[in-house]
Scaffold this motif. Structure first.
Motif, PDB file in Angstrom:
ATOM      1  N   GLY A  26     -22.538 -29.626  23.640  1.00 50.48           N
ATOM      2  CA  GLY A  26     -23.930 -29.265  23.892  1.00 50.48           C
ATOM      3  C   GLY A  26     -24.056 -27.780  24.159  1.00 50.48           C
ATOM      4  N   ARG A  27     -24.828 -27.440  25.174  1.00 48.59           N
ATOM      5  CA  ARG A  27     -25.015 -26.035  25.509  1.00 48.59           C
ATOM      6  C   ARG A  27     -25.265 -25.891  26.999  1.00 48.59           C
ATOM      7  N   VAL A  28     -24.982 -24.696  27.509  1.00 46.93           N
ATOM      8  CA  VAL A  28     -25.375 -24.319  28.864  1.00 46.93           C
ATOM      9  C   VAL A  28     -26.325 -23.130  28.767  1.00 46.93           C
ATOM     10  N   THR A  29     -27.240 -23.066  29.728  1.00 47.98           N
ATOM     11  CA  THR A  29     -28.183 -21.949  29.825  1.00 47.98           C
ATOM     12  C   THR A  29     -27.787 -21.079  30.999  1.00 47.98           C
ATOM     13  N   LEU A  30     -27.614 -19.789  30.749  1.00 47.74           N
ATOM     14  CA  LEU A  30     -27.199 -18.859  31.796  1.00 47.74           C
ATOM     15  C   LEU A  30     -28.414 -18.289  32.521  1.00 47.74           C
ATOM     16  N   ARG A  31     -28.156 -17.639  33.625  1.00 46.51           N
ATOM     17  CA  ARG A  31     -29.240 -17.129  34.466  1.00 46.51           C
ATOM     18  C   ARG A  31     -30.094 -16.087  33.744  1.00 46.51           C
ATOM     19  N   ASP A  32     -29.532 -15.408  32.751  1.00 45.37           N
ATOM     20  CA  ASP A  32     -30.311 -14.415  32.017  1.00 45.37           C
ATOM     21  C   ASP A  32     -31.110 -15.040  30.875  1.00 45.37           C
ATOM     22  N   GLY A  33     -31.077 -16.378  30.757  1.00 42.50           N
ATOM     23  CA  GLY A  33     -31.851 -17.066  29.735  1.00 42.50           C
ATOM     24  C   GLY A  33     -31.134 -17.293  28.425  1.00 42.50           C
ATOM     25  N   THR A  34     -29.930 -16.754  28.262  1.00 44.02           N
ATOM     26  CA  THR A  34     -29.167 -16.959  27.033  1.00 44.02           C
ATOM     27  C   THR A  34     -28.436 -18.305  27.090  1.00 44.02           C
ATOM     28  N   HIS A  35     -27.963 -18.724  25.923  1.00 44.24           N
ATOM     29  CA  HIS A  35     -27.278 -20.008  25.817  1.00 44.24           C
ATOM     30  C   HIS A  35     -25.843 -19.809  25.340  1.00 44.24           C
ATOM     31  N   ARG A  36     -24.983 -20.701  25.731  1.00 43.51           N
ATOM     32  CA  ARG A  36     -23.617 -20.754  25.223  1.00 43.51           C
ATOM     33  C   ARG A  36     -23.340 -22.176  24.747  1.00 43.51           C
ATOM     34  N   LEU A  37     -22.772 -22.301  23.566  1.00 39.65           N
ATOM     35  CA  LEU A  37     -22.388 -23.613  23.062  1.00 39.65           C
ATOM     36  C   LEU A  37     -21.152 -24.112  23.800  1.00 39.65           C
ATOM     37  N   VAL A  38     -21.097 -25.409  23.979  1.00 37.77           N
ATOM     38  CA  VAL A  38     -19.976 -26.064  24.645  1.00 37.77           C
ATOM     39  C   VAL A  38     -19.397 -27.102  23.688  1.00 37.77           C
ATOM     40  N   ASN A  39     -18.079 -27.093  23.511  1.00 39.20           N
ATOM     41  CA  ASN A  39     -17.440 -28.105  22.681  1.00 39.20           C
ATOM     42  C   ASN A  39     -16.020 -28.353  23.187  1.00 39.20           C
ATOM     43  N   VAL A  40     -15.898 -29.328  24.078  1.00 45.10           N
ATOM     44  CA  VAL A  40     -14.590 -29.761  24.538  1.00 45.10           C
ATOM     45  C   VAL A  40     -14.193 -30.912  23.612  1.00 45.10           C
ATOM     46  N   ASP A  41     -13.480 -30.582  22.549  1.00 44.89           N
ATOM     47  CA  ASP A  41     -13.227 -31.545  21.474  1.00 44.89           C
ATOM     48  C   ASP A  41     -11.825 -32.148  21.613  1.00 44.89           C
TER      49      ASP A  41
END
Length: 430
Positions: free
Chosen positions: A130-145
């Protein structure tokens, strides 16, 4: 149909890679955008002013992507040809307070997303994406595969009647995956996600996380004529639509503007800013018309001439449950894409739409099949009726026949993804 007759190994191999690389709608959008960029499309921000330039453009918002190609000579009243699909699939999604557990087990609290076949998520190695949203409003994708979570089934010794009485699962009590031993610790999961993603957990202000099966897609059967894999409902259509759009833009003298519209949240009703019932598609099409100097009259003319093929998976006839199907309509794998019909408007197809679809398949040299539900069984629905009603656009419901729809792992013919893409290409070329 024999696999030797039609089988395009390259397209299906590419689909398998796409499925494996897209464990969440956000990854599907990112991977689609990467393919568009390589083909010369440019991303446009919704907050920017749009111009009248020709060529390929796309916008992304969350788990949705809309891409279109304005050919030379297009006027403000030039109609659109749209392939519609959706990026989301039923699964288990992480709750706002995820750290839970009982009786010495550490677990992750999840909420059931969409019409999930619950039993298919039991005893399966699950990753987290999925994704996480950081405090500055940007997103990072998450993939623990990798194998991280598991929903363990109760042993038959403790449920002696399960094979006779049927498996009964309570969504709240029985679907919580385990991921370790010990007492749950507040913030543990998000700290782990931060470590895996390379960000400080303190910078993570929000998350949209979900589970996925880590088992990769695979060919199945003696002759490898079947394809088994996750999220084919409906990333199979997103992948085919992307391939069709990129193939169609190479055609000379396109009479319409080809569009790919891949929405999120179809599996729970499409009611979101990134779902088909939201304004995103209409806004993008209207802004395209107005950016090219169009008026409301041009917009009305363009929409009146627009056609959408809503592509989603449908039901292949099941060899063990033949009585559940309409006896005169038995779609089979590798028989080509299906035309979905429901006179109660659960699908948007009518006779005129049938003619459009049949013409596209004929131009592509692709066989096709009919699907209609058994009168005694309720019919599912798609983004098709929503698109037709929301925007006043003629819409046709099509797709690929599969088994195990809404399972963690679905099954279709290995030829059908290529046959669908070929039909969609012919449709977009118009």
């Amino acid at each position: 149909m024999s696999s030797a007759h039609r089988f395009d190994r390259g397209h299906t191999d590419d689909l398998m890679s796409y499925l494996a690389a897209s464990p969440s709608p956000y990854h599907a959008v990112a991977n689609t955008a990467e393919r568009l960029e390589k083909a010369g499309f440019r991303r446009i921000e919704e907050t920017d002013a749009w111009d009248a330039s020709t060529g390929g453009k796309y916008v992304t918002r969350g788990g949705a992507v809309i891409a279109w190609y304005v050919p030379e000579g297009a006027t403000p009243a030039t109609p659109f040809r749209i392939v519609g699909a959706h990026t989301d699939s039923p699964n288990l999604r992480v709750k706002p307070l995820p750290d839970t557990g009982a009786l010495g087990w550490r677990q992750v609290a999840v909420e059931i997303y969409g019409g999930t076949l619950l039993n298919t998520w039991l005893d399966r190695d699950l990753g987290l994406s999925g994704r996480v949203t950081l405090r500055d409003g940007t997103h990072r994708l998450v993939n623990v595969d990798r194998p991280l979570l598991r929903v363990p089934q109760l042993a038959i010794h403790l449920d002696r009647g399960v094979n006779n009485d049927g498996l009964k699962l309570d969504k709240q009590r029985h679907m919580t995956p385990v991921w370790g031993l010990g007492e749950p610790r507040e913030g543990d999961l998000i700290r782990f996600v931060g470590e895996e993603t390379g960000v400080d957990a303190g910078e993570i202000a929000g998350w949209d996380l979900m589970t996925h099966s880590v088992e990769p897609p695979a060919y199945l059967g003696r002759d490898r004529e079947l394809l088994a894999g996750p999220r084919m409902d409906n990333l199979l259509s997103v992948h085919a639509g992307t391939a069709a759009l990129l193939a169609a833009i190479g055609s000379e003298g396109l009479p319409s503007i080809p569009v790919l519209a891949a929405f999120d949240h179809e599996e729970n009703g499409s009611q979101s800013d990134t779902g088909a019932e939201g304004p995103l598609l209409g806004t993008v099409l209207e802004r395209s018309v107005y950016a090219r100097g169009g008026t409301y009259e041009d917009r009305a003319r363009a929409f009146a001439g627009t056609i959408c093929l809503s592509s989603d998976t449908g039901h292949a006839v099941h060899p063990n449950y033949g009585e559940r199907h309409e006896p005169g309509h038995h779609p089979v794998p590798n028989g080509g894409p299906i035309l979905k019909v429901n006179v109660n408007q659960r699908y948007a197809t009518d006779g005129s739409g049938r003619a459009v679809f049949a013409a596209a398949c004929e131009r592509a040299g692709v066989p096709w099949q009919h699907f209609v539900s058994n009168n005694s069984m309720p019919c599912g629905t798609t983004i098709g009726p929503i698109t037709a009603a929301r925007h006043g656009i003629a819409t046709v419901d099509i797709g690929v026949a599969c088994l195990s729809m809404h399972s963690a792992r679905e099954l279709c013919g290995a030829d059908d993804p290529h046959l669908l893409a070929a039909a969609l290409t012919a449709f977009l070329e118009g």
